[in-house]
Design a protein around this motif. Structure first.
Motif, short mmCIF file in Angstrom:
data_model
loop_
_atom_site.label_atom_id
_atom_site.label_comp_id
_atom_site.label_asym_id
_atom_site.label_seq_id
_atom_site.Cartn_x
_atom_site.Cartn_y
_atom_site.Cartn_z
N GLY A 1 30.51 50.27 60.41
CA GLY A 1 30.86 49.33 59.35
C GLY A 1 29.89 49.38 58.20
N GLY A 2 29.74 48.26 57.52
CA GLY A 2 28.86 48.26 56.36
C GLY A 2 28.56 46.87 55.87
N PHE A 3 27.52 46.79 55.05
CA PHE A 3 27.15 45.56 54.35
C PHE A 3 27.32 45.81 52.85
CE2 PHE A 3 23.88 45.02 57.95
CZ PHE A 3 24.79 44.34 58.74
N GLY A 4 27.61 44.76 52.13
CA GLY A 4 27.71 44.86 50.68
C GLY A 4 27.31 43.55 50.05
N SER A 5 27.25 43.53 48.73
CA SER A 5 26.94 42.29 48.03
C SER A 5 27.74 42.22 46.73
CB SER A 5 25.44 42.19 47.71
OG SER A 5 25.06 43.15 46.75
N VAL A 6 28.01 41.01 46.30
CA VAL A 6 28.77 40.77 45.07
C VAL A 6 28.10 39.64 44.31
CG1 VAL A 6 31.03 41.64 45.77
CG2 VAL A 6 30.35 39.34 46.44
N THR A 7 28.26 39.67 43.00
CA THR A 7 27.69 38.63 42.15
C THR A 7 28.52 37.35 42.24
OG1 THR A 7 29.00 39.26 40.23
CG2 THR A 7 26.89 40.40 40.54
N ASP A 8 27.94 36.26 41.78
CA ASP A 8 28.68 35.00 41.73
C ASP A 8 29.94 35.15 40.87
OD1 ASP A 8 26.80 33.85 43.34
OD2 ASP A 8 25.95 32.54 41.80
N LYS A 9 29.83 35.91 39.77
CA LYS A 9 30.99 36.13 38.90
C LYS A 9 32.11 36.84 39.65
CE LYS A 9 32.31 38.09 34.41
NZ LYS A 9 31.83 38.82 33.21
N GLU A 10 31.75 37.84 40.46
CA GLU A 10 32.75 38.58 41.23
C GLU A 10 33.37 37.68 42.32
OE1 GLU A 10 31.06 43.16 40.94
OE2 GLU A 10 30.00 41.70 42.21
N ILE A 11 32.55 36.81 42.90
CA ILE A 11 33.06 35.87 43.91
C ILE A 11 34.08 34.92 43.29
CG2 ILE A 11 32.43 33.91 45.38
CD1 ILE A 11 29.74 35.34 45.88
N LEU A 12 33.74 34.36 42.13
CA LEU A 12 34.65 33.40 41.49
C LEU A 12 35.93 34.07 41.00
CD1 LEU A 12 32.11 31.17 39.52
CD2 LEU A 12 33.43 30.57 41.56
N TRP A 13 35.84 35.33 40.58
CA TRP A 13 37.05 36.05 40.17
C TRP A 13 38.00 36.18 41.36
CZ3 TRP A 13 40.05 40.14 41.50
CH2 TRP A 13 41.00 40.56 40.56
N MET A 14 37.46 36.58 42.52
CA MET A 14 38.31 36.73 43.70
C MET A 14 38.79 35.38 44.22
SD MET A 14 39.93 38.64 45.77
CE MET A 14 39.30 40.28 45.34
N HIS A 15 37.96 34.35 44.08
CA HIS A 15 38.35 32.99 44.45
C HIS A 15 39.63 32.60 43.72
CE1 HIS A 15 37.82 28.54 43.49
NE2 HIS A 15 37.83 28.50 44.80
N ARG A 16 39.70 32.90 42.42
CA ARG A 16 40.89 32.58 41.64
C ARG A 16 42.05 33.50 42.00
NH1 ARG A 16 36.80 32.36 37.63
NH2 ARG A 16 36.30 30.21 37.09
N PHE A 17 41.75 34.77 42.23
CA PHE A 17 42.80 35.73 42.58
C PHE A 17 43.51 35.31 43.87
CE2 PHE A 17 44.44 39.43 44.80
CZ PHE A 17 45.15 40.10 43.80
N LEU A 18 42.74 34.94 44.87
CA LEU A 18 43.35 34.55 46.14
C LEU A 18 44.25 33.33 45.97
CD1 LEU A 18 40.35 35.03 48.62
CD2 LEU A 18 42.33 36.53 48.31
N SER A 19 43.79 32.36 45.18
CA SER A 19 44.60 31.18 44.94
C SER A 19 45.87 31.50 44.15
CB SER A 19 43.78 30.13 44.16
OG SER A 19 42.68 29.70 44.90
N GLN A 20 45.73 32.28 43.11
CA GLN A 20 46.82 32.50 42.16
C GLN A 20 47.77 33.62 42.56
OE1 GLN A 20 44.94 32.97 38.32
NE2 GLN A 20 44.00 30.95 38.39
N GLU A 21 47.31 34.56 43.40
CA GLU A 21 48.13 35.72 43.73
C GLU A 21 48.54 35.80 45.20
OE1 GLU A 21 49.31 37.61 41.40
OE2 GLU A 21 48.11 36.73 39.79
N THR A 22 47.84 35.08 46.08
CA THR A 22 48.21 35.12 47.50
C THR A 22 48.61 33.75 48.04
OG1 THR A 22 46.04 34.66 48.54
CG2 THR A 22 46.46 36.93 47.78
N GLY A 23 48.33 32.69 47.28
CA GLY A 23 48.68 31.34 47.73
C GLY A 23 47.69 30.75 48.72
N VAL A 24 46.54 31.39 48.89
CA VAL A 24 45.55 30.90 49.85
C VAL A 24 44.35 30.35 49.08
CG1 VAL A 24 44.01 31.54 51.75
CG2 VAL A 24 46.30 32.52 51.62
N PHE A 25 44.08 29.06 49.24
CA PHE A 25 43.02 28.36 48.51
C PHE A 25 41.79 28.27 49.42
CE2 PHE A 25 41.68 23.95 46.74
CZ PHE A 25 40.77 24.55 45.86
N VAL A 26 40.72 28.93 49.01
CA VAL A 26 39.50 28.97 49.82
C VAL A 26 38.32 28.46 49.01
CG1 VAL A 26 40.36 30.94 51.12
CG2 VAL A 26 38.89 31.35 49.14
N GLU A 27 37.26 28.08 49.71
CA GLU A 27 36.04 27.75 48.99
C GLU A 27 35.44 29.07 48.46
OE1 GLU A 27 32.52 26.63 51.21
OE2 GLU A 27 33.58 26.94 53.09
#
Length: 360
Positions: free
Chosen positions: A263-289
């Motif tokens: 497997g692997g480890f990775g890291s993402v910036t807060d900006k990248e986290i918030l972008w995906m946070h919105r994507f999941l809500s708006q494109e998959t219907g799943v609302f996450v913290e």
């Protein structure tokens, strides 16, 4: 007759260190949905992606899986109180399960480093909440010290009973898919979750339900990424409060999970986290913290860099419900607060805003 889900201990009692006669403290945790996400699969350019939505647990996060086993074992030992260090989700779960068991719960939280949504849960379940002038790692050190020297039972993920409960999520993935995915990604904070999935998938191989382990990927926030740095982070900082942990308790187990599964480890910036946070809500219907979007954000980053392994079937664990930390959903990409548009109390006014024309 429909099957009433009975909680992870009773559903998987033959795979857990429990007997039917043992005290079982449950709120019906587990049995969370595995939701297909075609929009995310397209984004990653893989065959399929399923989101293991752990926000559907009783207190809204994956922590409930481990808390049912930890508090049940505490009850078996005759414990009167449980203690946990927490950035939020553990405190909510510990408090709720302690109430169910008739115990007092004590939670140590870093001062100013917990979302109000999570703190409100601990308050609602009458936990004794103490804010520590320090970070999560200071809280965990104190909780361990207290449990070793005072009559309280530690229910953090350093307690092996927690991992026993959390491993059941991998059983559920196999139950639904009929096999293991090629790759399974998740947020990486204290590292108990990736360690538990590894434990569960290994057991699935041993009993012959799957033939090979999925590649396990743990993704951290860039400001709190000890696995990427290679050593503890003294002052972790990220908006992803649930994984703002600089010295993971399950360090060795997570490293083993990475090695054993290629497997692997990775890291993402807060900006990248918030972008995906919105994507999941708006494109998959799943609302996450926000913290829960970290695993998917990490895979997207790898895909953009051409470094995502060539796989077909992917599972991403999203660890907590969006209502845990809702403030970020109420802001636009520039950080400004989103306000509903005001209209007159007429159908015509609404239609004009929506750009609708009256039926002919």
């Amino acid at each position: 007759m429909a099957h009433q889900w009975r909680g992870v201990i009773r559903e998987y009692i033959d795979r857990l260190p429990f007997q039917e006669s043992d005290p079982i403290i449950t709120l019906g945790e587990g049995g969370t949905p595995l939701i297909e996400a075609p929009a995310l699969a397209k984004l990653l350019d893989v065959g399929s992606v399923h989101l293991k939505f752990e926000g559907m647990n009783p207190t809204g996060s994956f922590k409930d899986r481990g808390m049912t086993t930890a508090v049940s074992k505490a009850a078996a030992h005759g414990a009167q109180a449980v203690i946990a260090a927490s950035t939020g989700n553990t405190s909510a779960a510990a408090a709720a399960y302690a109430v169910k068991a008739g115990m007092q719960s004590v939670v140590l939280v870093p001062a100013g480093k917990i979302s109000w949504g999570k703190l409100s849960q601990a308050v609602a379940h009458k936990a004794q909440i103490l804010q520590v002038r320090g970070n999560f790692d200071d809280c965990l050190r104190m909780a361990r010290d207290l449990s070793e020297n005072y009559p309280v039972f530690l229910v953090n993920s350093v307690n092996p009973d927690r991992l026993q409960g959390q491993k059941t999520a991998s059983f559920e993935v196999v139950d639904v898919l009929g096999d293991a995915p090629d790759l399974h990604a998740m947020p990486l904070g204290n590292a108990g979750n990736i360690s538990a999935y590894h434990l569960g998938y290994r057991e699935e191989v041993e009993v012959g339900r799957i033939k090979k382990l999925p590649r396990l990927f743990g993704i951290q926030a860039a400001g709190s990424a000890p696995f990427i740095q290679g050593s503890p982070v003294a002052k972790p900082e990220t908006i992803a409060t649930a994984i703002r942990i600089g010295n993971p308790a399950s360090w060795d187990l997570a490293q083993e999970a990475k090695r054993d599964t290629n497997g692997g480890f990775g890291s993402v910036t807060d900006k990248e986290i918030l972008w995906m946070h919105r994507f999941l809500s708006q494109e998959t219907g799943v609302f996450v913290e926000p913290s829960s979007a970290t695993g998917a954000a990490g895979l997207y980053k790898l895909a953009k860099q051409g470094e995502l392994p060539k796989v077909d079937r992917v599972v991403v664990t999203v660890t907590g419900h969006g209502l845990k930390d809702p403030d970020w959903a109420l802001k636009d990409e520039s950080g400004r607060k989103i306000k509903p548009k005001k209209v007159s109390a007429t159908a015509q006014a609404v239609a004009e805003v929506l750009g609708l024309e009256r039926n002919k």
